[in-house]
Design a protein around this motif. Structure first.
Motif, mmCIF file in Angstrom:
data_model
loop_
_atom_site.group_PDB
_atom_site.id
_atom_site.type_symbol
_atom_site.label_atom_id
_atom_site.label_comp_id
_atom_site.label_asym_id
_atom_site.label_seq_id
_atom_site.Cartn_x
_atom_site.Cartn_y
_atom_site.Cartn_z
ATOM 1 N N UNK A 115 0.823 -1.201 0.000
ATOM 2 C CA UNK A 115 0.000 0.000 0.000
ATOM 3 C C UNK A 115 0.864 1.260 0.000
ATOM 4 N N UNK A 116 1.964 1.237 0.760
ATOM 5 C CA UNK A 116 2.879 2.369 0.757
ATOM 6 C C UNK A 116 3.516 2.575 -0.605
ATOM 7 N N UNK A 117 3.853 1.471 -1.263
ATOM 8 C CA UNK A 117 4.438 1.520 -2.614
ATOM 9 C C UNK A 117 3.460 2.168 -3.597
ATOM 10 N N UNK A 118 2.197 1.745 -3.527
ATOM 11 C CA UNK A 118 1.176 2.300 -4.420
ATOM 12 C C UNK A 118 0.994 3.796 -4.163
ATOM 13 N N UNK A 119 0.855 4.172 -2.880
ATOM 14 C CA UNK A 119 0.650 5.582 -2.537
ATOM 15 C C UNK A 119 1.836 6.432 -2.979
ATOM 16 N N UNK B 202 -5.007 13.092 -4.585
ATOM 17 C CA UNK B 202 -5.324 13.140 -3.162
ATOM 18 C C UNK B 202 -6.346 12.090 -2.769
ATOM 19 N N UNK B 203 -7.363 11.909 -3.612
ATOM 20 C CA UNK B 203 -8.397 10.908 -3.325
ATOM 21 C C UNK B 203 -7.827 9.497 -3.340
ATOM 22 N N UNK B 204 -6.961 9.214 -4.322
ATOM 23 C CA UNK B 204 -6.361 7.872 -4.407
ATOM 24 C C UNK B 204 -5.501 7.591 -3.180
ATOM 25 N N UNK B 205 -4.658 8.551 -2.806
ATOM 26 C CA UNK B 205 -3.807 8.376 -1.630
ATOM 27 C C UNK B 205 -4.661 8.218 -0.380
ATOM 28 N N UNK B 206 -5.731 9.017 -0.269
ATOM 29 C CA UNK B 206 -6.617 8.926 0.889
ATOM 30 C C UNK B 206 -7.287 7.555 0.946
ATOM 31 N N UNK B 207 -7.701 7.026 -0.207
ATOM 32 C CA UNK B 207 -8.330 5.701 -0.250
ATOM 33 C C UNK B 207 -7.347 4.607 0.156
ATOM 34 N N UNK B 208 -6.085 4.762 -0.276
ATOM 35 C CA UNK B 208 -5.063 3.786 0.105
ATOM 36 C C UNK B 208 -4.849 3.799 1.616
ATOM 37 N N UNK C 182 -7.861 2.271 3.300
ATOM 38 C CA UNK C 182 -7.840 0.813 3.168
ATOM 39 C C UNK C 182 -6.888 0.186 4.186
ATOM 40 N N UNK C 183 -5.736 0.810 4.361
ATOM 41 C CA UNK C 183 -4.756 0.310 5.330
ATOM 42 C C UNK C 183 -5.310 0.369 6.753
ATOM 43 N N UNK C 184 -5.936 1.481 7.093
ATOM 44 C CA UNK C 184 -6.499 1.630 8.441
ATOM 45 C C UNK C 184 -7.637 0.645 8.682
ATOM 46 N N UNK C 185 -8.436 0.381 7.656
ATOM 47 C CA UNK C 185 -9.524 -0.586 7.798
ATOM 48 C C UNK C 185 -8.990 -1.995 8.008
ATOM 49 N N UNK C 186 -7.930 -2.325 7.293
ATOM 50 C CA UNK C 186 -7.304 -3.642 7.483
ATOM 51 C C UNK C 186 -6.832 -3.790 8.923
ATOM 52 N N UNK C 187 -6.124 -2.782 9.418
ATOM 53 C CA UNK C 187 -5.627 -2.824 10.798
ATOM 54 C C UNK C 187 -6.775 -2.886 11.793
ATOM 55 N N UNK C 188 -7.844 -2.150 11.529
ATOM 56 C CA UNK C 188 -8.987 -2.109 12.433
ATOM 57 C C UNK C 188 -9.618 -3.487 12.607
#
Length: 269
Positions: free
Chosen positions: A109-113, A140-146, A149-155
């Motif tokens: 995800x960091x690579x994509x962002x 900005x929207x793409x980075x925010x979505x990435x 997504x990461x925060x949702x996975x962790x959650x």
């Protein structure tokens, strides 16, 4: 409420079992060389920090499993370092597998962002040198979505280690069970996550201050007091004690909360 119930259970478990602070104290001992080296050679400190981070990937699953096992016992009565070693050994592989998967997800995800931001930044400038506002918004929207997504996975997977150790599940089973438990207790888990985030922010602030105090100061930086090598050791020890107290509290609290929202756990409801 699960958040408050777990919060009430945690202090008494720690009071009965101060040995719970010992594993966290040992983990944080690895941070002492890095903090002290910052006062001597920041470059070497950075290299040491990188090496420690790599080592932690492989030793943290053992500590993670051991601390969860000890906390689970402490909430019912007494625990010991024997339990720490036993749970660490028996659950090491499963937690290591999940940890490596999460590291891979984090990296991907960091690579994509990163590349979206880089290539999007170049694309945002037209041939005339103007900035395409629409392109910047999309970036900005793409980075925010990435990030979301990461925060949702962790959650949803944040209780995988508790599921593996307490419910005796494997790596895949632990992830699935964590997602299931969180999905059925979204409001309680959100409250827990907010509280832990606030406490973690406070702890992070303490570590940041300790790091700044032990780092060489330049005229352009914040006007913090200069500390000697002995002072750096003293600051590091204070940070170590604080970190051990916070880590012990969080270790027990996370297990207490998991047991409260998990129908299959010892104290589930």
């Amino acid at each position: 409420m699960a958040v408050l119930k777990a919060l009430r259970q945690t202090p008494s478990a720690l009071q009965r079992n101060p040995i719970l602070f010992a594993p966290v104290f040992v983990i944080l001992l690895f941070q002492i060389p890095q903090l002290v080296l910052q006062a001597i050679n920041p470059l070497v400190a950075s290299v040491v920090s990188m090496v420690i981070s790599l080592v932690f990937i492989f030793i943290m699953p053992f500590f993670q499993a051991g601390i969860v096992g000890m906390a689970d016992e402490a909430l019912d009565g007494q625990t010991s370092l024997e339990s720490f070693v036993r749970e660490g050994k028996s659950n090491y592989v499963s937690i290591l597998v999940v940890s490596l998967v999460l590291v891979a997800v984090n990296f991907a995800l960091g690579f994509v962002a990163f590349f979206v931001a880089i290539f999007g930044g170049f694309a945002a400038y037209s041939d005339t040198g103007g900035v395409g506002i629409g392109v910047l918004v999309i970036i900005g929207l793409i980075v925010a979505l990435v990030v979301l997504a990461y925060l949702l996975v962790l959650f949803f997977v944040q209780f995988y280690s508790q599921a593996i150790v307490i419910d005796d599940l494997g790596a895949v089973g632990g992830l699935k069970h964590s997602v299931s438990v969180v999905r059925h207790h979204l409001v309680s888990t959100l409250g827990y996550s907010v509280l832990v985030g606030i406490l973690g922010g406070i702890a992070g602030g303490v570590f940041a201050i300790g790091s700044l105090l032990t780092s060489p100061q330049s005229p352009s930086t914040l006007p913090l007091p200069q500390v000697s090598l002995a002072g750096a050791v003293g600051v590091s020890l204070l940070v170590l004690v604080f970190g051990a107290l916070f880590g012990g509290f969080f270790g027990v609290y996370s297990v207490a909360f998991y047991r409260t929202i998990n129908p299959g756990a010892t104290d589930g409801t």
